[in-house]
Design an enzyme around this catalytic site. Structure first.
Site, PDB file in Angstrom:
ATOM      1  N   CYS A 199      -3.533   2.806  -5.367  1.00 32.71           N
ATOM      2  CA  CYS A 199      -2.755   3.660  -4.466  1.00 32.71           C
ATOM      3  C   CYS A 199      -1.374   3.984  -5.024  1.00 32.71           C
ATOM      4  O   CYS A 199      -0.846   5.086  -4.809  1.00 32.71           O
ATOM      5  CB  CYS A 199      -2.633   2.998  -3.096  1.00 32.71           C
ATOM      6  SG  CYS A 199      -1.874   1.341  -3.118  1.00 32.71           S
ATOM      7  N   HIS A 239       0.851  -1.182   0.000  1.00 29.48           N
ATOM      8  CA  HIS A 239       0.000   0.000   0.000  1.00 29.48           C
ATOM      9  C   HIS A 239       0.891   1.238   0.000  1.00 29.48           C
ATOM     10  O   HIS A 239       1.874   1.304   0.742  1.00 29.48           O
ATOM     11  CB  HIS A 239      -0.930  -0.005   1.213  1.00 29.48           C
ATOM     12  CG  HIS A 239      -1.901   1.130   1.213  1.00 29.48           C
ATOM     13  ND1 HIS A 239      -2.743   1.373   0.154  1.00 29.48           N
ATOM     14  CD2 HIS A 239      -2.150   2.109   2.128  1.00 29.48           C
ATOM     15  CE1 HIS A 239      -3.487   2.443   0.421  1.00 29.48           C
ATOM     16  NE2 HIS A 239      -3.139   2.905   1.600  1.00 29.48           N
ATOM     17  N   HIS A 280      -3.026   9.199   1.271  1.00 28.94           N
ATOM     18  CA  HIS A 280      -3.020   7.992   0.447  1.00 28.94           C
ATOM     19  C   HIS A 280      -4.402   7.733  -0.123  1.00 28.94           C
ATOM     20  O   HIS A 280      -5.402   8.272   0.344  1.00 28.94           O
ATOM     21  CB  HIS A 280      -2.514   6.782   1.242  1.00 28.94           C
ATOM     22  CG  HIS A 280      -3.229   6.525   2.526  1.00 28.94           C
ATOM     23  ND1 HIS A 280      -3.925   5.365   2.783  1.00 28.94           N
ATOM     24  CD2 HIS A 280      -3.365   7.277   3.662  1.00 28.94           C
ATOM     25  CE1 HIS A 280      -4.443   5.402   3.999  1.00 28.94           C
ATOM     26  NE2 HIS A 280      -4.121   6.552   4.550  1.00 28.94           N
TER      27      HIS A 280
END
Length: 255
Positions: free
Chosen positions: A153, A30, A42
């Protein structure tokens, strides 16, 4: 940045850094942009299910993960139901994982030495002021719908750092995510039919497949591919909003 690991300590972080943390036994990572004061911007899917399938398989994947989401963060509150572009403290972003720094402007040799995608790129980063402006602007205005293969992401973080967008980004194809391009490269190397004519042994097949994988990864990196545009964040948001409106209109009964 080492060949084997991009792990860094928190004291090494600087505003504008692209950071990431591995999830679920290193299945995926991530990504986000560190903006200072222990905070990260994010792009995420609700409950952190960035690779969610929407099926019962998700319960198996995420129930086995090493997560701290059951602990309410004093700084962030309950973010489990949030999706889109959000701002979290570093602890919530890492979600119990280690901290890694995504590399920019790496040499071709180092890029190819990193066999797994989603850790570095040949593209160079813009000044931190531009990176932070993009991240904060998208925090206020969104980055469209989250999609694993096209708008994830890593795509968000790479755009914040470079301003580059793949031309097919708003239509078909995939984004600039190194994780996704690695998967595509691996699939291409495995199923490519010419392999059986080139290599007659397992060892030869492995060499040829590895070579095809490396070449495909290299050519798909946003730092060398030709199908990219430098898009100002304000224009990108306007384009994304048009796409969102069109997709929502298509889902309305009677349209």
């Amino acid at each position: 940045m080492g060949v084997f690991s991009n792990k860094i300590g928190r004291e090494e972080l600087k505003p504008g850094d692209h950071i990431y943390s591995w999830r679920i036994a290193y299945i995926y990572s991530h990504h986000g942009i560190y903006v200072g004061d222990g905070m990260v911007i994010h792009f995420t899917r609700g409950a952190g299910q960035e690779i969610g399938t929407g099926t019962a398989l998700d319960q198996v994947l995420f129930s086995s993960s090493n997560s701290r989401r059951d602990v309410l963060c004093e700084a962030c509150g309950d973010q489990s139901a949030l999706d889109g572009v959000i701002k979290s403290c570093l602890d919530c972003f890492l979600d119990g994982g280690d901290l890694y720094l995504f590399g920019y402007g790496v040499s071709p040799a180092l890029f190819l030495a990193k066999a797994r995608g989603g850790t570095c790129t040949l593209a160079t980063s813009d000044p931190k002021e531009d990176v932070l402006h993009r991240a904060n602007y998208l925090l206020q205005n969104g980055f469209g719908f989250y999609r694993i293969f096209k708008n994830n992401c890593e795509d968000f973080a790479i755009y914040c750092k470079t301003g580059w967008i793949v031309k097919t980004y708003l239509s078909a194809g995939v984004g600039g995510s190194g994780q996704v391009t690695s998967l595509v490269a691996a699939a291409t190397a495995i199923i490519s039919s010419p392999l059986r004519f080139v290599a007659s042994s397992f060892a030869g097949l492995t060499v040829v497949a590895s070579g095809m994988y490396c070449v495909s990864r290299f050519m798909s990196d946003i730092g060398v591919r030709r199908d990219v545009d430098k898009v100002p964040v304000e224009r990108l948001v306007a384009l994304l909003n048009n796409v969102v409106r069109e997709e929502r209109a298509e889902t309305v009964p009677g349209n």
